[in-house]
Design a protein around this motif. Sequence first.
Motif, PDB file in Angstrom:
ATOM      1  N   SER A 130       0.839  -1.200   0.000  1.00  6.48           N
ATOM      2  CA  SER A 130       0.000   0.000   0.000  1.00  6.48           C
ATOM      3  C   SER A 130       0.871   1.246   0.000  1.00  6.48           C
ATOM      4  O   SER A 130       2.019   1.227   0.462  1.00  6.48           O
ATOM      5  N   VAL A 131       0.323   2.348  -0.497  1.00  5.78           N
ATOM      6  CA  VAL A 131       1.079   3.592  -0.615  1.00  5.78           C
ATOM      7  C   VAL A 131       1.514   4.102   0.761  1.00  5.78           C
ATOM      8  O   VAL A 131       2.627   4.571   0.950  1.00  5.78           O
ATOM      9  N   GLY A 132       0.643   4.011   1.745  1.00  2.00           N
ATOM     10  CA  GLY A 132       0.955   4.509   3.085  1.00  2.00           C
ATOM     11  C   GLY A 132       1.714   3.523   3.947  1.00  2.00           C
ATOM     12  O   GLY A 132       1.976   3.801   5.116  1.00  2.00           O
ATOM     13  N   GLY A 133       2.063   2.362   3.410  1.00  2.34           N
ATOM     14  CA  GLY A 133       2.773   1.361   4.186  1.00  2.34           C
ATOM     15  C   GLY A 133       1.908   0.671   5.209  1.00  2.34           C
ATOM     16  O   GLY A 133       2.392   0.163   6.219  1.00  2.34           O
ATOM     17  N   GLU A 134       0.588   0.625   4.962  1.00  4.53           N
ATOM     18  CA  GLU A 134      -0.333   0.013   5.911  1.00  4.53           C
ATOM     19  C   GLU A 134      -0.115  -1.489   5.972  1.00  4.53           C
ATOM     20  O   GLU A 134      -0.044  -2.170   4.953  1.00  4.53           O
TER      21      GLU A 134
END
Length: 384
Positions: free
Chosen positions: A135-139
């Motif tokens: 994921s883009v946010g590093g979730e």
Amino acid sequence: MDQGHSRVPSPSQLPASFSKYHHPYFTSAEVQYLSEKQRGKLSATQEEKARQQACGFIEAVGSKIGFPRKTLATAQNLYHRFHLFFPRKDFNYYDVTLAALYVSTKMHDTLKKPREILMVSYAVRFPELAAKSKSVGGEVDMDPATAENDRQRLLAVERLILETICFNFTSKMPFSYVIKIGRKLKASKKLIKFAWRLTIDSHRTLVPIMYPPNTVALGCLYTASLLTTLEPPPSPLVEAQLDSRVATILKEKGDWERTYMAEAEDLEEIAHVLIDLLIQAAQNPLANTSPRTPASPSPHPSPRNQHLSSTGTPQPPPIPYKADQLIRLKIMMRQNEHPLRPQQPLGSADPSELYNGNDIAMLGRNQGTVRFLFGPLGVVGQGV
């Protein structure tokens, strides 16, 4: 989390209604009594280690989200207060710290949903999973059932935290006092900035729930002034004289006590607590603490500046003081300080009666009607 508490009254023994009073600050005797009562089989050293671990976790999660300092400091205060009334063994510190952070976001209007806080906490707890995240946010890709179970526990602890503060969302911070009082005392910008960072670290201790914010600010300015004598390289002569003058003024009893509504004895006690914290950091360089000097980089930079770090994991700056230097400073302070004042608990010999007998056992329970009042007994109704 163990929901059971010893000696909980049966429903037939519970009063139909009762009042619970908010106590913003606790005396040293109350803190000592309640801490010993809730630490269980832990030693004082183990309890302090658990406290610093929890405060570091709040710092890491909150900074990664981008919360302002007031939100992080209040969350740490809420964590300390919670464990004055609930045993450490009954609660996972992840649940308590995240619930404290969630309540603090409500108090300072920096609200995030519980799931958002949990997702960031997973990234802090499991960096290897965050590194693999697509994921883009590093979730972190957590099991939905696990995440929902954690969310429910967070909300359960949130209720207990709200009851320990009697739903009083007022939170006064010492940071603005550091700047205003520092200017009044003609302290240098460097000293004020140093005192600000000591104020950040004061929330890793029980100082902010023992003293009002103006006293905490004065204590941090006093401590910063004392520590500048240990900090290489020396400041310019004029600046050094101004900064040493701050300690000279605050060490002696005088008109400043009436002006700032504080007492020299309290400042000395705050200084000892903060120096003890610095000694721990000097003995354990990996401890997660704030910068020690104004020139030190923050170990928790703003999310806007994370691209400046090649590793993405900021390292704490080196501590500029040696433990033996700080210990010698404490010895020198003890030799010249004012006599200790006798400390008496608020209202009774047993601080747990601050919550009127069975009130502690009834925290988090649904029986009876509870009136939460925003001030201590004897103060409510007098403009509160």
